[in-house]
Design a protein around this motif. Structure first.
Motif, PDB file in Angstrom:
ATOM      1  N   THR A  78      30.190  20.097   2.681  1.00 49.32           N
ATOM      2  CA  THR A  78      28.848  19.536   2.877  1.00 49.32           C
ATOM      3  C   THR A  78      28.004  19.607   1.608  1.00 49.32           C
ATOM      4  N   SER A  79      28.460  20.358   0.622  1.00 48.96           N
ATOM      5  CA  SER A  79      27.795  20.423  -0.685  1.00 48.96           C
ATOM      6  C   SER A  79      28.813  21.023  -1.649  1.00 48.96           C
ATOM      7  N   GLU A  80      28.520  20.933  -2.940  1.00 49.80           N
ATOM      8  CA  GLU A  80      29.399  21.631  -3.882  1.00 49.80           C
ATOM      9  C   GLU A  80      29.311  23.138  -3.645  1.00 49.80           C
ATOM     10  N   SER A  81      28.089  23.618  -3.382  1.00 53.43           N
ATOM     11  CA  SER A  81      27.905  25.062  -3.167  1.00 53.43           C
ATOM     12  C   SER A  81      28.826  25.578  -2.058  1.00 53.43           C
ATOM     13  N   ALA A  82      28.957  24.806  -0.970  1.00 47.74           N
ATOM     14  CA  ALA A  82      29.784  25.255   0.155  1.00 47.74           C
ATOM     15  C   ALA A  82      31.235  25.437  -0.289  1.00 47.74           C
ATOM     16  N   GLU A 106      25.531  25.960 -17.028  1.00 50.50           N
ATOM     17  CA  GLU A 106      25.839  25.687 -15.611  1.00 50.50           C
ATOM     18  C   GLU A 106      24.607  25.305 -14.797  1.00 50.50           C
ATOM     19  N   PHE A 107      24.870  24.606 -13.710  1.00 48.67           N
ATOM     20  CA  PHE A 107      23.841  24.370 -12.693  1.00 48.67           C
ATOM     21  C   PHE A 107      23.574  25.706 -11.978  1.00 48.67           C
ATOM     22  N   PRO A 108      22.318  25.966 -11.544  1.00 50.07           N
ATOM     23  CA  PRO A 108      21.998  27.275 -10.954  1.00 50.07           C
ATOM     24  C   PRO A 108      22.953  27.732  -9.849  1.00 50.07           C
ATOM     25  N   THR A 109      23.366  26.796  -8.985  1.00 51.52           N
ATOM     26  CA  THR A 109      24.186  27.233  -7.836  1.00 51.52           C
ATOM     27  C   THR A 109      25.461  27.938  -8.293  1.00 51.52           C
ATOM     28  N   ILE A 110      26.013  27.493  -9.413  1.00 55.12           N
ATOM     29  CA  ILE A 110      27.273  28.086  -9.901  1.00 55.12           C
ATOM     30  C   ILE A 110      27.014  29.519 -10.360  1.00 55.12           C
ATOM     31  N   ILE A 153      33.399  26.355 -15.588  1.00 57.28           N
ATOM     32  CA  ILE A 153      32.711  25.560 -16.619  1.00 57.28           C
ATOM     33  C   ILE A 153      32.190  24.250 -16.032  1.00 57.28           C
ATOM     34  N   THR A 154      31.103  23.784 -16.620  1.00 57.09           N
ATOM     35  CA  THR A 154      30.561  22.500 -16.190  1.00 57.09           C
ATOM     36  C   THR A 154      31.081  21.412 -17.135  1.00 57.09           C
ATOM     37  N   GLN A 155      31.333  20.237 -16.572  1.00 60.70           N
ATOM     38  CA  GLN A 155      31.812  19.137 -17.424  1.00 60.70           C
ATOM     39  C   GLN A 155      30.660  18.545 -18.223  1.00 60.70           C
ATOM     40  N   CYS A 157      26.405  19.067 -18.768  1.00 64.29           N
ATOM     41  CA  CYS A 157      25.254  19.920 -18.443  1.00 64.29           C
ATOM     42  C   CYS A 157      24.123  19.075 -17.838  1.00 64.29           C
ATOM     43  N   TYR A 158      23.629  19.495 -16.681  1.00 58.65           N
ATOM     44  CA  TYR A 158      22.594  18.725 -15.957  1.00 58.65           C
ATOM     45  C   TYR A 158      21.268  18.717 -16.704  1.00 58.65           C
ATOM     46  N   ARG A 159      21.060  19.668 -17.615  1.00 54.62           N
ATOM     47  CA  ARG A 159      19.768  19.758 -18.300  1.00 54.62           C
ATOM     48  C   ARG A 159      19.688  18.863 -19.523  1.00 54.62           C
ATOM     49  N   VAL A 182      36.170  23.571 -12.603  1.00 55.88           N
ATOM     50  CA  VAL A 182      35.298  22.642 -13.333  1.00 55.88           C
ATOM     51  C   VAL A 182      34.251  22.102 -12.369  1.00 55.88           C
ATOM     52  N   ASP A 183      32.973  22.234 -12.733  1.00 57.88           N
ATOM     53  CA  ASP A 183      31.905  21.588 -11.982  1.00 57.88           C
ATOM     54  C   ASP A 183      31.762  20.173 -12.548  1.00 57.88           C
ATOM     55  N   ALA A 184      32.230  19.202 -11.763  1.00 59.36           N
ATOM     56  CA  ALA A 184      32.262  17.810 -12.245  1.00 59.36           C
ATOM     57  C   ALA A 184      31.129  16.973 -11.671  1.00 59.36           C
ATOM     58  N   TYR A 185      30.117  17.641 -11.093  1.00 56.63           N
ATOM     59  CA  TYR A 185      29.097  16.876 -10.363  1.00 56.63           C
ATOM     60  C   TYR A 185      28.421  15.834 -11.254  1.00 56.63           C
ATOM     61  N   GLN A 186      28.116  16.199 -12.507  1.00 57.44           N
ATOM     62  CA  GLN A 186      27.386  15.272 -13.388  1.00 57.44           C
ATOM     63  C   GLN A 186      28.325  14.350 -14.174  1.00 57.44           C
ATOM     64  N   GLY A 187      29.623  14.423 -13.861  1.00 57.77           N
ATOM     65  CA  GLY A 187      30.565  13.565 -14.591  1.00 57.77           C
ATOM     66  C   GLY A 187      31.330  12.615 -13.680  1.00 57.77           C
ATOM     67  N   LEU A 208      26.744  12.321  -4.289  1.00 61.72           N
ATOM     68  CA  LEU A 208      25.387  11.793  -4.300  1.00 61.72           C
ATOM     69  C   LEU A 208      25.024  10.967  -5.536  1.00 61.72           C
ATOM     70  N   LYS A 209      25.629  11.291  -6.668  1.00 62.59           N
ATOM     71  CA  LYS A 209      25.116  10.757  -7.943  1.00 62.59           C
ATOM     72  C   LYS A 209      25.958   9.562  -8.407  1.00 62.59           C
ATOM     73  N   TYR A 210      26.810   9.776  -9.392  1.00 61.76           N
ATOM     74  CA  TYR A 210      27.579   8.655  -9.955  1.00 61.76           C
ATOM     75  C   TYR A 210      28.669   8.163  -8.998  1.00 61.76           C
TER      76      TYR A 210
HETATM   77  C1  LIG Z   1      26.080  19.993 -12.231  1.00 65.02           C
HETATM   78  C2  LIG Z   1      25.639  20.224 -10.820  1.00 65.02           C
HETATM   79  N1  LIG Z   1      26.273  21.134 -10.068  1.00 65.02           N
HETATM   80  C3  LIG Z   1      25.902  21.381  -8.797  1.00 65.02           C
HETATM   81  C4  LIG Z   1      24.854  20.701  -8.222  1.00 65.02           C
HETATM   82  C5  LIG Z   1      24.396  21.043  -6.820  1.00 65.02           C
HETATM   83  O1  LIG Z   1      25.406  20.993  -5.902  1.00 65.02           O
HETATM   84  P1  LIG Z   1      25.148  21.135  -4.345  1.00 65.02           P
HETATM   85  O2  LIG Z   1      23.687  21.009  -4.075  1.00 65.02           O
HETATM   86  O3  LIG Z   1      25.950  20.020  -3.738  1.00 65.02           O
HETATM   87  O4  LIG Z   1      25.673  22.455  -3.968  1.00 65.02           O
HETATM   88  C6  LIG Z   1      24.177  19.731  -8.955  1.00 65.02           C
HETATM   89  C7  LIG Z   1      23.062  18.991  -8.336  1.00 65.02           C
HETATM   90  O5  LIG Z   1      22.251  18.367  -8.974  1.00 65.02           O
HETATM   91  C8  LIG Z   1      24.576  19.488 -10.285  1.00 65.02           C
HETATM   92  O6  LIG Z   1      23.934  18.596 -11.042  1.00 65.02           O
END
Ligand SMILES: Cc1ncc(COP(=O)(O)O)c(C=O)c1O
Length: 379
Positions: A78-82, A106-110, A153-155, A157-159, A182-187, A208-210
């Motif tokens: 239901t989310s990457e966090s889950a 990294e994104f905060p959740t990681i 590692i993040t692919q 960086c969201y910032r 690998v956190d690929a959310y932003q890639g 949600l994104k790309y």
């Molecule tokens: C790089 C990255 N990781 C994780 C998340 C958040 O993941 P989730 O809310 O699905 O747990 C985001 C959301 O913007 C993100 O940009």
């Protein structure tokens, strides 16, 4: 141009200049139709519960094609966090390998999920980025050793849009006996990612994104040959070998990646995510990447002419360009008043073009940036 063929499928462009796909992909006609399909199904059949697993498997199949893995290697969460929390629960931190090596990008959740494991014996080490937001490989070489259990590692960086070169880090981690997430959310959807070829053990993200989907659907790719022995304790009935066994007297997790799933999926979002990921596969990730690099080049040139500062490293070939701002919130609001939607983080305006953007969007943004040039932070 790629955008010409598909832009009319994204009605938001009739209203605004949308350059914020790092927050949420634009709504397409097919994703809209998928949400309606869900609602009409409820009106027709009352409940759609008989189709839940089928829809999960549709999303699973589309993500497997996207990442070049088998459907059995994809957990739909239901989310990457889950997904990452389920993975963390499967790791044992009381042996000699108890270290998590992660980064300052990294994104905060990681970071939060790994630090939560300190209560279970984990030690978390952050590899710091240089002021230009790159991380030299040597710094990973110094941090990863025979106490490292997993490298996270993040692919992208969201910032600031910095892109890590994943292959040498994965090779290094594996040579020292560590797993890699690998956190690929932003890639994902914007940069081709062949997970089998790359050899990452786990890849997490969301649709949600790309990937043009919806909130409420994430994924955890778990490679069969390296992760099969890991059994989560954060779980639920959708992670069971037989979802319909209805057994309250044992825990019998699925043998494949599905064991990282938990409870009732976000069903309306599954409809949307299936349509979104399938549309992205149809449009083509490699084609999108090439197209977006053209737009990013145009943006870099225009911002330099305005005397602005791009903080995204020159070597980073991702979809996100970050521009230094003297007041990020006012900057985003001012551009929005001019009909251009972007977002901000960490003192930067984030510009994130995707397959549907074209040079008219870039020109409109540069014009608005020029109007509000007092908000650009100079080098
Ligand atoms: C790089 C990255 N990781 C994780 C998340 C958040 O993941 P989730 O809310 O699905 O747990 C985001 C959301 O913007 C993100 O940009």
């Amino acid at each position: 141009m790629l955008a010409d063929a598909i832009r009319s499928r994204f009605p938001v462009f009739d209203n605004i200049v949308y350059l914020n796909s790092c927050s949420q992909g634009a709504l397409s006609d097919s994703v809209r139709a998928a949400y309606l399909d869900y609602l009409e199904g409820l009106e027709r059949e009352g409940s759609l519960w008989g189709h839940w697993v089928e829809r999960l498997d549709q999303v699973r199949g589309a993500l497997a094609r996207l990442f070049g893995v088998t459907p059995g290697e994809v957990a739909v969460t239901t989310s990457e966090s889950a997904g990452v929390a389920a993975l963390a629960s499967a790791l044992d931190f009381d042996g000699t390998r108890n270290t998590v090596v992660t980064t300052s990008l990294e994104f905060p959740t990681i970071g939060q999920i790994w630090h939560a494991q300190e209560r279970r014996g984990a030690r978390v080490v952050h590899v710091e980025a240089d002021p230009d937001s790159t991380i030299p490989l040597d710094r990973f070489a110094d941090a990863i050793d025979d106490t490292t259990l997993i490298v996270s590692i993040t692919q992208v960086c969201y910032r600031n849009g910095s892109v890590l070169d994943l292959a040498p880090i994965i090779e290094l981690a594996h040579s020292r006996g560590a797993l890699v997430l690998v956190d690929a959310y932003q890639g994902a959807g914007a940069i081709p990612l062949d997970v089998a070829a790359l050899g990452a053990d786990f890849v997490g993200g969301g649709c949600l994104k790309y990937l043009l989907g919806s909130p409420g659907v994430g994924y955890l790719v778990a490679r069969a040959d390296t992760t099969a022995g890991l059994v989560p304790t954060t779980t639920g009935w959708f992670g069971a070998r037989d979802i319909f066994a209805m057994d309250i007297r044992s825990y019998d997790p699925a043998a494949d990646a599905r064991r990282f799933e938990s409870g009732t999926p976000s069903v309306p979002s599954l409809y949307a995510a299936a349509a979104g990921v399938e549309l992205m596969l149809e449009i083509g990730v490699a084609e999108t990447h090439a197209h977006v690099q053209g737009l990013i080049g145009q943006l870099r040139g225009g911002i330099a002419e305005l005397g602005g500062t791009v903080v995204t490293p020159e070597s980073s070939r991702g979809p996100l360009l970050a521009v230094a701002s003297v007041d990020e919130h006012e900057h985003v609001a001012a551009l929005e008043r001019d009909g251009v939607v972007v977002s901000s983080r960490d003192g930067n305006v984030r510009i994130s073009p995707h397959c549907y953007n074209d040079d008219t969007d870039v020109e409109a943004l540069l014009k608005a940036l020029h109007t509000h040039r007092h908000l650009l932070r100079r080098p």
